[in-house]
Design a protein around this motif. Structure first.
Motif, PDB file in Angstrom:
ATOM      1  N   PHE A  81      45.896  56.106  32.877  1.00  0.00           N
ATOM      2  CA  PHE A  81      46.791  54.964  33.022  1.00  0.00           C
ATOM      3  C   PHE A  81      48.193  55.364  33.509  1.00  0.00           C
ATOM      4  O   PHE A  81      48.721  54.749  34.451  1.00  0.00           O
ATOM      5  CB  PHE A  81      46.885  54.201  31.701  1.00  0.00           C
ATOM      6  N   SER A 104      40.902  55.276  30.621  1.00  0.00           N
ATOM      7  CA  SER A 104      42.212  54.861  30.114  1.00  0.00           C
ATOM      8  C   SER A 104      43.224  56.009  30.119  1.00  0.00           C
ATOM      9  O   SER A 104      44.430  55.768  30.146  1.00  0.00           O
ATOM     10  CB  SER A 104      42.061  54.313  28.688  1.00  0.00           C
ATOM     11  N   TYR A 152      42.570  48.185  38.410  1.00  0.00           N
ATOM     12  CA  TYR A 152      42.602  49.078  37.242  1.00  0.00           C
ATOM     13  C   TYR A 152      43.485  48.500  36.135  1.00  0.00           C
ATOM     14  O   TYR A 152      43.119  48.513  34.950  1.00  0.00           O
ATOM     15  CB  TYR A 152      43.121  50.449  37.674  1.00  0.00           C
ATOM     16  N   LEU A 153      44.654  47.989  36.493  1.00  0.00           N
ATOM     17  CA  LEU A 153      45.594  47.480  35.494  1.00  0.00           C
ATOM     18  C   LEU A 153      45.043  46.250  34.774  1.00  0.00           C
ATOM     19  O   LEU A 153      45.300  46.058  33.581  1.00  0.00           O
ATOM     20  CB  LEU A 153      46.929  47.153  36.160  1.00  0.00           C
ATOM     21  N   TYR A 157      42.900  47.641  31.952  1.00  0.00           N
ATOM     22  CA  TYR A 157      43.481  48.404  30.851  1.00  0.00           C
ATOM     23  C   TYR A 157      44.868  47.929  30.431  1.00  0.00           C
ATOM     24  O   TYR A 157      45.494  48.566  29.577  1.00  0.00           O
ATOM     25  CB  TYR A 157      43.558  49.887  31.221  1.00  0.00           C
ATOM     26  N   GLN A 215      46.886  49.308  27.048  1.00  0.00           N
ATOM     27  CA  GLN A 215      48.094  50.125  27.229  1.00  0.00           C
ATOM     28  C   GLN A 215      49.295  49.206  27.498  1.00  0.00           C
ATOM     29  O   GLN A 215      49.896  49.221  28.569  1.00  0.00           O
ATOM     30  CB  GLN A 215      47.902  51.089  28.416  1.00  0.00           C
TER      31      GLN A 215
END
Length: 941
Positions: A46, A43, A67-68, A71, A75
């Protein structure tokens, strides 16, 4: 040290992500996604990853979105900064990018972006890519959990996606339906048949979701098939096309399965062969809750096959089998050996197998099961050995023939060195003795002798309870047991102390002379015990059995209270009441209603209207309704006539179907010109009268028979010699003069008379219909005799050779009256008996309806049914005809003309001669005659 290395690695990855080289960024993202896959926390990266969300590199952008998605919820603030990028990505030409952007957008759990998410989902639901539409269905559930107030808008999207014909979308949208609006079954009506037909092609996860939804749907829309007066028709799909009379006959029957009900069962049956355990389990629960009782046996083999899987799968499958085996013992009894316990099985698997074996026990197989239980009792697994003793007690209770045998075996276990086995044996014996206490005083005496050696508190308490309950049967032993307990009272467990107090009270009432002082001593000990339960029980017993001034009238009934006859306990399976939950669900596994569980409704007393599931598609036939025929007479406008006739002419060269089938293939073009056809067909009465008078005048100018033959011959050549005419490019009138000159002396027979002849060659080789292994000794072969069938002109004659390769005679060999296809089959007379190693030849007839579709039927014996299929070759459906080459040419020309002109040849010469004889009609007016126009277009003149 490890944290330092991890921080260094993160710094390296950040530098790579901030590099100007795309290759370094891509490598960094691959490493980051690899860390996520291993469960590492990434994280901290990010902000560096988000900077690359607008990258033009497709591969890099895909990894950034992966990835997004992971997380974005953690975030949220940083993810919100990239919303504009995600919105632009929703318009990306790449479907994977569009789907990934929507997935990330729906993962940001911030209420402020709900309108943006709603708009994105609506746009994605109409995307050309089914993958994007599938992602939209997944996003529906996320948005609903974030903002339930959007339910009505989301239902509109679900309704739209339910109509989607893509198998990729079906499972996802049904899952969204189950999450958002599972009670809106009206949305399923129009899509029910489509979902049933798509089921085989949907991915495995979607199959499970759809099957569970359709199970609940079917319980609300169909009548129960479990009635005693039920009538089942394997060809119930014919009800789609039945006439009104046939429907009235069916309605007079007590019960007949709804065609849609049968459609669901038929389309899910192949999924029992799925490699996915969840799919097989879903189909099995569907059949359990929806199928007629006599069809449940088809799921047995599939469930037993799943027992070869991992122990996690075995656990769930065995739980469901345990529930089924309580109500349907006959389903799993043939596979009893599959439930024998193995040494490698885990304890929970052993216990479930033991449960199933106990459920399957009956008078016929109890001896086998008890021998198996004797081995289990010696197991080193103490919990499993104790469960086996309980199973023996259940068998003794349920089957009276083996009660004494089981009791004697349990008494022998009292001498076992294992305390757990002895304790469990005492508890089970106690329950069994309650059924026949007077006949087993010897067993009670034997248990009293072993009392000193038993240390398990539950076992000691059970023996004390037996002594007190049946103290009159052992009047000399019970007081002595009480004496021993008085010595060790203070050191016993609470459960033993309670039973000691009860024993003292009962002996005081039945044998007060010997036990009065012992009872007072024990009551005094209990009065000052540390446990308040013991103290309360002691005070209650003292007031009840020892009369005094304060005891009141209750002491008069002390004997009736303490010595009242008690009902024998009923030893039941732990799975007895689990059928209240739908099989295969978490609630069934836990035996408790889990969050989100949807109960199955009861069968409706009267089936709802089945017409709600009929979907009317423009230009397509509707189930249960006859298709309106096309009008025989048509008009064509000057501009539209040529286009439509060209379509008819081109289709006539390739088509060999009937006019009704041709009308279906041309329905598209007819819809486009529907308005013009309607306007042209609505003529005024005056125009119709003029047309009638004109036709009468033309009919009076018919030529003689010789001219009719010439004109007819000319028409044949026109439709046959199109290459010659196309090269000449002459007018139709000149062509007629040329043909009359060439064929003036030729006479023509309108049609060659056809007569069937005997076949020149009949193959002697036979084809296999049923193998002897599949048919349990019965084998069948068939061959086409190529002879006229005596059972009907439209039937094909077949010869069957039935052989018995088993060592026992087969009886009542016949063809079932229920066939799975629509062919008409003339069955042979039933063969009452076929001796071992004997054969018999029979004949039958099958109407294949001029198609190569296989004829499926059931070949039955007295005990079994076997599904067989006969696939005809095209040559076997033809009628043997002998003719000369000239006759063959004439017949070929005749057929070609019929296909081309689509009208009766007897009308052609007259119409053609009238047109030729009338000087006022020129070539330009040819287009006002539809039939001649077809010929003209066909010849490309």
């Amino acid at each position: 040290m490890l944290n330092h290395c991890f921080l260094c690695r993160n710094e390296d990855l950040k530098e790579m992500l901030e590099s100007s080289k795309e290759s370094l960024k891509l490598e960094a993202m691959k490493r980051i996604v690899g860390l996520i896959a291993k469960g590492k926390n990434a994280s901290e990266l990010f902000p560096a990853v988000v900077k690359n969300v607008a990258s033009k590199n497709i591969e890099l952008k895909k990894l950034v979105y992966v990835y997004l998605v992971r997380y974005a919820e953690e975030q949220q603030d940083l993810a919100l900064l990239s919303i504009s990028t995600f919105q632009r990505a929703l318009k990306d030409p790449n479907q994977l990018i569009r789907a990934s952007a929507l997935r990330v957008l729906s993962s940001i759990r911030v209420p402020i972006i709900v309108p943006i998410m709603m708009l994105s989902i609506k746009e994605a639901s109409t995307d050309l890519s089914p993958y994007v539409r599938k992602t939209a269905a997944h996003a529906i559930q996320k948005l609903y959990s974030l903002d339930p107030d959007q339910k009505e808008h989301l239902i509109e999207v679900i309704e739209k996606l339910l109509k989607d014909k893509s198998t990729l979308v079906a499972g996802s949208v049904v899952m969204a339906f189950e999450e958002v609006c599972p009670d809106r079954i009206d949305l399923i009506h129009k899509n029910y048949r489509k979902l049933c037909n798509l089921l085989v092609d949907v991915e495995e996860w979607g199959q499970v979701v759809i099957i569970h939804m359709l199970t609940r749907y079917a319980r609300t829309q169909f009548v129960s098939p479990w009635r005693e007066d039920a009538v089942f028709d394997e060809n119930s799909e014919k009800a789609f096309y039945d006439s009104e009379e046939e429907r009235r006959v069916e309605q007079s029957k007590p019960y007949i399965m709804d065609p849609d009900h049968r459609l669901l069962l038929r389309n899910t049956k192949p999924l029992l062969q799925s490699r996915n355990t969840a799919v097989v389990m879903a189909v099995s629960q569907l059949y359990w809750h929806l199928a007629p009782t006599h069809e449940l046996s088809i799921i047995t083999k599939s469930l037993v096959r799943l027992l070869r899987s991992h122990r996690e799968v075995q656990y769930i499958v065995l739980q469901n089998i345990a529930t089924m085996s309580i109500q349907r013992k006959g389903m799993f009894e043939p596979f009893m050996k599959s439930f024998y316990v193995r040494s490698t099985d885990a304890t929970h698997i052993k216990t479930l197998k033991l449960e199933i074996l106990t459920n399957l026990a009956n008078e016929a197989n109890i001896s086998t099961i008890l021998r198996e239980f004797q081995t289990y009792v010696k197991s080193q697994d103490k919990a499993f050995a104790a469960a086996t003793i309980q199973a023996i007690g259940r068998c003794a209770t349920n089957i009276s023939e083996v009660t004494d045998t089981c009791l004697n075996g349990l008494v022998l276990l009292l001498s076992n060195r294992d305390e757990t086995v002895v304790a469990e044996s005492v508890v089970v014996i106690k329950k069994l003795l309650q059924t026949q206490p007077s006949q087993h005083s010897d067993i009670i005496k034997h248990m009293a002798k072993l009392f000193d050696n038993i240390t398990v508190s539950m076992a000691r308490a059970s023996i004390l309870w037996l002594m007190g309950e049946y103290c009159e049967h052992v009047p000399k032993i019970a007081p002595d047991v009480l004496r021993k307990m008085a010595k060790t009272f203070t050191s016993e467990e609470d459960i033993v102390k309670l039973q000691t107090v009860n024993l003292a009270a009962k002996l005081y009432l039945t044998n007060s002379k010997q036990t009065k002082l012992l009872t007072q001593y024990i009551l005094n000990l209990g009065k000052y015990d540390q446990s308040y339960d013991i103290r309360d029980r002691t005070r209650f017993i003292r007031q009840l059995i020892v009369p005094n001034e304060k005891s009141g009238a209750l002491s008069k009934y002390a004997r009736r209270i303490l010595m009242a006859p008690k009902p024998a306990p009923v030893l039941q399976s732990a799975f007895k009441d689990r059928d209240r939950f739908q099989l295969g669900t978490l609630s069934h596994s836990l035996n408790s209603q889990a969050n989100g569980y949807l109960e199955l409704s009861d069968w409706p007393a009267v089936a709802p209207d089945q017409s709600v599931r009929i979907v009317e598609v423009a230009g397509a036939p509707v189930f249960g309704k006859s298709k309106p025929g096309k009008s025989d007479e048509k008009f064509y406008s000057d501009s539209e006539e040529e286009e439509e006739e060209e379509e008819e002419g081109s289709s006539s060269e390739d088509s060999s179907s009937s006019s009704s089938e041709e009308s279906e293939s041309e329905s598209e073009s007819e819809e486009n010109s529907d308005d013009s056809n309607k306007s042209s067909s609505s003529q005024s009465d005056s125009e119709k009268k003029k047309k009638t008078l004109k036709n009468k005048k033309l009919q009076q100018q018919k030529p003689d028979s010789k001219d009719r033959t010439k004109f007819f011959l000319m028409h044949i050549v026109l439709s046959f010699s199109n290459q010659f005419v196309a090269s000449c490019r002459c007018s139709l009138l000149c062509l007629y003069v040329f043909l009359v000159c060439q064929f003036d002396t030729i006479s023509w027979d309108v049609r060659v008379s056809l007569q069937a002849s005997s076949p020149v060659f009949v193959p002697e080789t036979s084809r296999e219909l049923l193998h002897r292994m599949t048919g349990k000794g019965l084998s069948a072969q068939y061959r086409f005799t190529r002879q006229p069938c005596i059972y009907g002109n439209s039937m094909v004659s077949l010869q069957l050779t039935l052989s018995n390769s088993s060592d026992q005679a087969l009886e009542n060999i016949h063809i079932s009256e229920k066939s799975s296809t629509g062919q008409n089959i003339h069955r042979f007379n039933a063969i009452e008996r076929l001796e071992p190693q004997a054969s018999v030849t029979v004949s039958m007839g099958v109407d294949f309806n001029d198609s190569t579709q296989a004829a499926n039927f059931q070949l039955c014996t007295k005990e079994d049914e076997f599904s067989v299929s006969i696939q005809p070759a095209v040559g076997e459906l033809l009628l043997p005809i002998t003719m000369s080459e000239a006759d063959f040419t004439k017949e070929q020309i005749y057929n070609k003309i019929t296909k081309t002109l689509k009208l009766n040849l007897n009308e052609i010469p007259c119409g053609l001669s009238v047109w030729l004889a009338n000087d006022r009609l020129g070539t330009g007016n040819l287009f006002k005659n539809n039939n001649l126009l077809k010929c003209y277009k066909y010849l490309n003149i």
